[in-house]
Design an enzyme around this catalytic site. Structure first.
Site, PDB file in Angstrom:
ATOM      1  N   ASP A 160      21.619  34.709  24.635  1.00 36.11           N
ATOM      2  CA  ASP A 160      21.320  35.538  23.856  1.00 36.11           C
ATOM      3  C   ASP A 160      21.217  37.099  24.297  1.00 36.11           C
ATOM      4  OD1 ASP A 160      19.477  34.931  21.144  1.00 36.11           O
ATOM      5  OD2 ASP A 160      19.252  36.889  21.568  1.00 36.11           O
TER       6      ASP A 160
ATOM      7  N   LYS B 210      13.814  37.322  24.981  1.00 36.22           N
ATOM      8  CA  LYS B 210      13.756  35.984  24.533  1.00 36.22           C
ATOM      9  C   LYS B 210      14.294  35.177  25.692  1.00 36.22           C
ATOM     10  CE  LYS B 210      14.803  34.969  20.119  1.00 36.22           C
ATOM     11  NZ  LYS B 210      15.765  34.732  19.033  1.00 36.22           N
TER      12      LYS B 210
ATOM     13  N   PHE C 205      14.999  17.261  -3.734  1.00 32.94           N
ATOM     14  CA  PHE C 205      15.386  18.817  -4.417  1.00 32.94           C
ATOM     15  C   PHE C 205      15.160  18.835  -5.704  1.00 32.94           C
ATOM     16  CE2 PHE C 205      16.411  21.571  -0.942  1.00 32.94           C
ATOM     17  CZ  PHE C 205      16.220  20.754   0.440  1.00 32.94           C
TER      18      PHE C 205
ATOM     19  N   GLY D 231       8.428  24.557  -8.453  1.00 32.04           N
ATOM     20  CA  GLY D 231       7.450  25.285  -7.504  1.00 32.04           C
ATOM     21  C   GLY D 231       7.500  26.677  -7.732  1.00 32.04           C
TER      22      GLY D 231
ATOM     23  N   GLY E 280      12.776  30.066  -0.655  1.00 28.39           N
ATOM     24  CA  GLY E 280      12.751  31.031   0.144  1.00 28.39           C
ATOM     25  C   GLY E 280      13.394  30.817   1.340  1.00 28.39           C
TER      26      GLY E 280
ATOM     27  N   CYS F  38      17.874  31.122   4.566  1.00 26.93           N
ATOM     28  CA  CYS F  38      19.316  30.661   4.185  1.00 26.93           C
ATOM     29  C   CYS F  38      19.576  30.450   2.704  1.00 26.93           C
ATOM     30  CB  CYS F  38      19.467  29.337   4.690  1.00 26.93           C
ATOM     31  SG  CYS F  38      19.557  29.493   6.690  1.00 26.93           S
TER      32      CYS F  38
ATOM     33  N   LYS G  14      20.227  34.077   1.111  1.00 32.22           N
ATOM     34  CA  LYS G  14      21.340  34.988   1.540  1.00 32.22           C
ATOM     35  C   LYS G  14      22.757  34.245   1.451  1.00 32.22           C
ATOM     36  CE  LYS G  14      21.857  33.711   6.200  1.00 32.22           C
ATOM     37  NZ  LYS G  14      23.015  32.819   6.284  1.00 32.22           N
TER      38      LYS G  14
HETATM   39  P1  NAD Z   1      18.140  33.869  14.093  1.00 33.60           P
HETATM   40  O1  NAD Z   1      17.927  35.077  13.722  1.00 33.60           O
HETATM   41  O2  NAD Z   1      16.840  32.774  14.162  1.00 33.60           O
HETATM   42  O3  NAD Z   1      18.863  33.810  15.603  1.00 33.60           O
HETATM   43  C1  NAD Z   1      20.026  34.498  15.595  1.00 33.60           C
HETATM   44  C2  NAD Z   1      20.113  34.857  17.420  1.00 33.60           C
HETATM   45  O4  NAD Z   1      21.324  35.386  17.651  1.00 33.60           O
HETATM   46  C3  NAD Z   1      19.055  35.839  17.876  1.00 33.60           C
HETATM   47  O5  NAD Z   1      18.228  35.277  18.722  1.00 33.60           O
HETATM   48  C4  NAD Z   1      19.676  37.059  18.193  1.00 33.60           C
HETATM   49  O6  NAD Z   1      19.070  37.791  19.246  1.00 33.60           O
HETATM   50  C5  NAD Z   1      20.878  36.411  18.629  1.00 33.60           C
HETATM   51  N1  NAD Z   1      22.040  37.561  18.787  1.00 33.60           N
HETATM   52  C6  NAD Z   1      22.736  38.463  17.993  1.00 33.60           C
HETATM   53  N2  NAD Z   1      23.674  39.187  18.298  1.00 33.60           N
HETATM   54  C7  NAD Z   1      23.843  38.789  19.426  1.00 33.60           C
HETATM   55  C8  NAD Z   1      24.801  38.935  20.517  1.00 33.60           C
HETATM   56  N3  NAD Z   1      25.809  39.816  20.425  1.00 33.60           N
HETATM   57  N4  NAD Z   1      24.953  38.173  21.687  1.00 33.60           N
HETATM   58  C9  NAD Z   1      23.923  37.105  21.681  1.00 33.60           C
HETATM   59  N5  NAD Z   1      22.968  36.650  20.931  1.00 33.60           N
HETATM   60  C10 NAD Z   1      22.962  37.404  19.858  1.00 33.60           C
HETATM   61  O7  NAD Z   1      19.095  33.152  13.180  1.00 33.60           O
HETATM   62  P2  NAD Z   1      19.277  31.429  12.735  1.00 33.60           P
HETATM   63  O8  NAD Z   1      17.987  31.253  11.786  1.00 33.60           O
HETATM   64  O9  NAD Z   1      19.273  30.621  13.969  1.00 33.60           O
HETATM   65  O10 NAD Z   1      20.648  31.448  12.184  1.00 33.60           O
HETATM   66  C11 NAD Z   1      21.941  31.678  12.887  1.00 33.60           C
HETATM   67  C12 NAD Z   1      23.026  31.153  11.775  1.00 33.60           C
HETATM   68  O11 NAD Z   1      22.956  29.875  11.586  1.00 33.60           O
HETATM   69  C13 NAD Z   1      22.865  31.661  10.321  1.00 33.60           C
HETATM   70  O12 NAD Z   1      24.295  32.244  10.081  1.00 33.60           O
HETATM   71  C14 NAD Z   1      22.160  31.012   9.582  1.00 33.60           C
HETATM   72  O13 NAD Z   1      22.476  31.254   8.183  1.00 33.60           O
HETATM   73  C15 NAD Z   1      22.803  29.708   9.970  1.00 33.60           C
HETATM   74  N6  NAD Z   1      21.811  28.234   9.754  1.00 33.60           N
HETATM   75  C16 NAD Z   1      20.529  28.526   9.914  1.00 33.60           C
HETATM   76  C17 NAD Z   1      19.759  27.496   9.660  1.00 33.60           C
HETATM   77  C18 NAD Z   1      18.123  27.595   9.779  1.00 33.60           C
HETATM   78  O14 NAD Z   1      17.508  26.707   9.563  1.00 33.60           O
HETATM   79  N7  NAD Z   1      17.645  28.475  10.135  1.00 33.60           N
HETATM   80  C19 NAD Z   1      20.235  26.220   9.184  1.00 33.60           C
HETATM   81  C20 NAD Z   1      21.782  26.066   9.259  1.00 33.60           C
HETATM   82  C21 NAD Z   1      22.556  27.354   9.422  1.00 33.60           C
HETATM   83  C1  UGA Z   2      18.102  24.696   3.926  1.00 30.09           C
HETATM   84  C2  UGA Z   2      18.939  23.330   3.896  1.00 30.09           C
HETATM   85  O1  UGA Z   2      18.089  22.258   3.453  1.00 30.09           O
HETATM   86  C3  UGA Z   2      19.674  22.824   5.225  1.00 30.09           C
HETATM   87  O2  UGA Z   2      20.592  21.984   5.144  1.00 30.09           O
HETATM   88  C4  UGA Z   2      20.455  24.245   5.580  1.00 30.09           C
HETATM   89  O3  UGA Z   2      21.039  23.716   6.869  1.00 30.09           O
HETATM   90  C5  UGA Z   2      19.538  25.204   5.677  1.00 30.09           C
HETATM   91  O4  UGA Z   2      19.006  25.854   4.538  1.00 30.09           O
HETATM   92  C6  UGA Z   2      20.307  26.505   6.219  1.00 30.09           C
HETATM   93  O5  UGA Z   2      21.357  26.442   5.906  1.00 30.09           O
HETATM   94  O6  UGA Z   2      19.820  27.445   6.950  1.00 30.09           O
HETATM   95  P1  UGA Z   2      15.574  25.390   5.027  1.00 30.09           P
HETATM   96  O7  UGA Z   2      15.948  26.838   4.439  1.00 30.09           O
HETATM   97  O8  UGA Z   2      15.142  25.289   6.272  1.00 30.09           O
HETATM   98  O9  UGA Z   2      16.972  24.468   4.894  1.00 30.09           O
HETATM   99  O10 UGA Z   2      14.507  24.448   4.103  1.00 30.09           O
HETATM  100  P2  UGA Z   2      14.766  23.609   2.843  1.00 30.09           P
HETATM  101  O11 UGA Z   2      13.851  22.277   3.063  1.00 30.09           O
HETATM  102  O12 UGA Z   2      15.906  23.547   2.246  1.00 30.09           O
HETATM  103  O13 UGA Z   2      13.957  24.453   1.770  1.00 30.09           O
HETATM  104  C7  UGA Z   2      14.433  25.661   1.423  1.00 30.09           C
HETATM  105  C8  UGA Z   2      13.411  26.430   0.087  1.00 30.09           C
HETATM  106  O14 UGA Z   2      13.519  25.618  -1.051  1.00 30.09           O
HETATM  107  C9  UGA Z   2      11.988  26.190   0.522  1.00 30.09           C
HETATM  108  O15 UGA Z   2      11.274  27.545   0.088  1.00 30.09           O
HETATM  109  C10 UGA Z   2      11.307  25.228  -0.132  1.00 30.09           C
HETATM  110  O16 UGA Z   2       9.940  25.248  -0.587  1.00 30.09           O
HETATM  111  C11 UGA Z   2      12.292  25.053  -1.616  1.00 30.09           C
HETATM  112  N1  UGA Z   2      12.258  23.707  -2.175  1.00 30.09           N
HETATM  113  C12 UGA Z   2      12.857  22.725  -1.467  1.00 30.09           C
HETATM  114  C13 UGA Z   2      11.771  23.915  -3.303  1.00 30.09           C
HETATM  115  O17 UGA Z   2      11.169  24.736  -4.014  1.00 30.09           O
HETATM  116  N2  UGA Z   2      12.035  22.400  -4.154  1.00 30.09           N
HETATM  117  C14 UGA Z   2      12.634  21.201  -3.658  1.00 30.09           C
HETATM  118  O18 UGA Z   2      12.571  20.249  -4.113  1.00 30.09           O
HETATM  119  C15 UGA Z   2      13.137  21.607  -2.177  1.00 30.09           C
END
Ligand code: NAD
Ligand code: UGA
Length: 452
Positions: free
Chosen positions: A30, A35, A271, A275, A279, A282, A285
Site C-alpha cells: 500500500d 497503514k 436481497f 428498507g 448504501g 460498491c 458507485k
Molecule cells: P479501499 O479504499 O478500502 O482500499 C484501497 C487501498 O488502495 C487503500 O488502502 C489505498 O491506500 C490503496 N492504494 C491506492 N493507490 C495505491 C497505489 N498507487 N499503490 C498502493 N496502494 C494504493 O477500497 P476497497 O473497498 O478495498 O475496494 C477496492 C476495490 O475492490 C474497488 O474497486 C471496489 O469496488 C472493489 N470491491 C470492494 C468490495 C468491498 O466490500 N469493499 C467488495 C468487492 C469489490
Molecule cells: C456488496 C455485494 O453484496 C458483494 O457481493 C460485492 O462484492 C460488494 O458489494 C462489492 O462489490 O463491493 P456490500 O456492499 O458489502 O456487498 O454489502 P451488501 O450486504 O450487499 O449490502 C449493500 C447494501 O444493500 C446495504 O446498505 C444493505 O443494507 C442494503 N440491502 C441489502 C438492502 O437494503 N436490502 C437487502 O435485502 C440487502
C-alpha cells in the site's frame, strides 16, 4: 505460490490474508505508509470480524508481509493482484487513475513473466487499457498476461465469503494465466479451508467432494460479470423498495409479499429486504459506473437510471415518514441507532444515515446517535453537529423518538420496555423492518416501518 496484492483496503487485505491462510507467500503493498506501519505492528485499519487474528497469525508464521514498495513485490511474486480503489468521479464514471498508476509502476519493475490481475471492480474494457499501459512501460521482450478476477465478498462477512464463494470468475487470454490463478485458489476450489464465524478462525479440513465453480471467461466477460451482478442485486433491492411503497398505498405487508415471492426458487429470498435503500462503497458507485460505460459503448441502460432513482427516493421518503410521525421536526431530538451502511462494518461510505441525519439537521432537529463500531468513522461525516452516545439507552434518554438506521443484532435484542421508559414520546421509526408491528404496538409504541 508467491502472490502480491497491491492496495491493502477491505478487498486487498482480506484477499492477501486469505491467500496466506491457504499456504501461499503473500506480500501486501500500500502507498499509505501509516497503514503499512500499523499492519506491520498488528494494528488493523478496518473493522472486519476475524481479520485481526488472521493478520497476526499469518504475519507470525511468515506467510504475510507488508511493504510500500511495488518493485520489491513485483520482483518476488508470480501473480500480482491490483486491489486499489475505483471510486466514482462526479460524472458517475469510475476513477481508474489508481489502477493506471499501479499498472505503470508494476510494468516498470517487471523483468520476467508475470500475471497482472484486476481484483478491483472495473468497467469492461479496462483490461485492454491495463494491457496497453503495461506494454508501453515495461522493458521490451518481457512477457506478461493481464487477467480479471472480480471479488464478490461482502463487508462484515468478508473472510467467510472469500473462503467459501459461490463461484470464482477469472477472465484470461492464456491457459498459462488461468493455471496460475487456479493455483492461487486451489484450496478454496477444493473447500479445504472454511471460516468459523463464532470462533472467528479458519478451519483446515480434507478436500470436500463439492468443488467451488471455477469459471474461466475472456477478460471483458469477467469484468462485465462483476458490474452486472452488483447492479442486479441493487435492482432487486430497488424493486422490493418500490413494492414496499406500493404496499403502503394498497394496505399490504411487504414482508409477507417478499416471503411469498422469495419462495419461488427462480426469484430467491435474498436481497428482498425493504428498507431505507442500499448504501456502501460498491452498489452506488458500481451501478453508476455500469450506466456510464454502457453509454460510452452506445447503449442507454435506462433500467439502471431507475434503480438509482428509486434508491435516492427511498431515503427522501424515509425523511418524509419521520416528518409525518412527528408532525413538526424543528426542535425535536432524535435517537439514531446505527450509522454504518450495514451491520458488522464500520464503513460509512454512502451510508443512508448520512442523508437522513443531514436532512433532519437542516430542519432544525437535534441528533443523539450510537453505533456499535462506526462512531469514530462517523465523526468524519458529522463532526460536532450531533451528540455521540455511549449505548442505545443513553441515546434514547430524553429523545423525542427513535430512528433505527442499521439492523445491528444489538438493537434487535434491546430491552424495549426500557427504551420506552427513557423516551419523551413513544415513537419508533424503523428503517430496516426489524420488529413486528403488533409487538411494538403491544409495548405501547407508535411504530413506523417500511411497506407494512
Ligand atoms: P479501499 O479504499 O478500502 O482500499 C484501497 C487501498 O488502495 C487503500 O488502502 C489505498 O491506500 C490503496 N492504494 C491506492 N493507490 C495505491 C497505489 N498507487 N499503490 C498502493 N496502494 C494504493 O477500497 P476497497 O473497498 O478495498 O475496494 C477496492 C476495490 O475492490 C474497488 O474497486 C471496489 O469496488 C472493489 N470491491 C470492494 C468490495 C468491498 O466490500 N469493499 C467488495 C468487492 C469489490
Ligand atoms: C456488496 C455485494 O453484496 C458483494 O457481493 C460485492 O462484492 C460488494 O458489494 C462489492 O462489490 O463491493 P456490500 O456492499 O458489502 O456487498 O454489502 P451488501 O450486504 O450487499 O449490502 C449493500 C447494501 O444493500 C446495504 O446498505 C444493505 O443494507 C442494503 N440491502 C441489502 C438492502 O437494503 N436490502 C437487502 O435485502 C440487502
Amino acid at each position: 505460490m508467491k502472490i502480491a496484492v497491491i492496495g491493502t483496503g477491505y478487498v486487498g487485505l482480506v484477499s492477501g490474508v486469505c491467500f496466506a491462510e491457504c499456504g501461499h507467500d503473500v506480500i501486501c503493498v500500500d502507498n499509505n505508509q501509516r497503514k503499512i506501519d500499523n499492519l506491520k505492528s498488528g494494528k488493523i485499519p478496518i473493522f472486519e470480524p476475524g481479520l485481526d487474528q488472521l493478520v497476526i497469525k499469518n504475519s507470525n508464521e511468515k506467510r504475510l508481509h507488508f511493504t510500500t514498495q511495488i518493485p520489491e513485490a513485483v520482483r518476488i511474486c508470480d501473480v500480482i493482484f491490483i486491489a486499489v480503489g475505483t471510486p466514482p468521479l462526479p460524472t458517475g464514471e469510475a476513477d481508474l487513475s489508481y489502477i493506471e498508476n499501479v499498472a505503470r509502476q508494476v510494468a516498470q519493475a517487471m523483468t520476467e513473466y508475470k500475471v497482472i490481475v484486476e481484483k478491483s471492480t472495473v468497467p469492461v474494457k479496462t483490461g485492454e487499457w491495463v494491457k496497453r499501459t503495461i506494454r508501453f512501460n515495461c522493458k521490451s521482450g518481457v512477457e506478461f498476461d493481464v487477467a480479471s478476477n472480480p471479488e464478490f465478498l461482502r463487508e462484515g462477512s468478508a473472510i467467510g465469503d472469500f473462503l467459501k464463494p459461490d463461484r470464482i470468475v477469472v477472465g484470461v487470454e492464456s491457459e498459462r494465466a488461468a493455471d496460475l490463478l487456479r493455483g492461487c485458489y486451489q484450496p478454496i476450489i477444493e473447500q479445504s479451508v472454511s471460516f468459523d464465524l463464532d470462533k472467528q478462525e479458519v478451519i483446515h479440513q480434507p478436500a470436500q467432494g463439492n468443488r467451488v465453480p471455477f469459471l474461466v471467461t475472456n477478460v471483458s466477460s469477467s469484468e462485465l460479470i462483476k458490474h452486472a451482478s452488483n447492479s442486479f442485486l441493487a435492482l432487486k433491492i430497488s424493486y422490493i423498495n418500490a413494492v414496499a411503497n406500493f404496499c403502503e398505498l394498497a394496505g399490504a405487508d411487504v414482508e409477507q409479499v417478499a416471503r411469498g415471492m422469495g419462495l419461488d426458487s427462480r426469484i430467491g429470498s435474498k436481497f428482498l429486504d425493504a428498507g431505507v435503500g442500499y448504501g456502501g462503497s460498491c452498489f452506488p458507485k458500481d451501478v453508476s459506473a455500469f450506466l456510464e460505460i454502457s453509454r460510452e459503448l452506445g447503449y442507454e441502460f435506462d433500467l439502471l437510471e431507475e434503480v438509482i432513482r428509486i434508491n435516492k427516493l427511498q431515503r427522501e421518503l424515509f425523511v418524509r415518514k419521520v416528518k409525518k410521525a412527528m408532525w413538526i421536526v424543528k426542535d425535536k431530538t432524535f435517537a439514531v441507532l446505527g450509522l454504518s451502511f450495514k451491520p458488522n462494518t464500520d464503513d460509512m461510505r454512502e451510508a443512508p444515515s448520512i442523508d437522513v441525519i443531514n436532512a433532519l439537521l437542516e430542519e432544525g432537529a437535534s441528533i443523539r446517535a450510537y453505533d456499535p463500531v462506526a462512531m469514530e468513522v462517523a465523526k468524519e461525516s458529522f463532526g460536532d453537529r450531533i451528540t455521540y452516545c455511549s449505548d442505545p439507552y443513553d441515546t434514547a434518554k430524553n429523545s423525542d423518538a427513535v430512528i433505527l438506521m442499521t439492523e445491528w443484532d444489538e438493537f434487535i435484542q434491546l430491552d424495549m420496555k426500557r427504551i420506552h421508559s427513557l423516551l419523551n414520546y413513544p415513537i419508533f421509526i424503523d428503517g430496516r423492518n426489524c420488529f413486528e408491528p403488533a409487538d411494538m404496538a403491544r409495548l405501547g409504541f407508535d411504530y413506523y416501518c417500511i411497506g407494512r
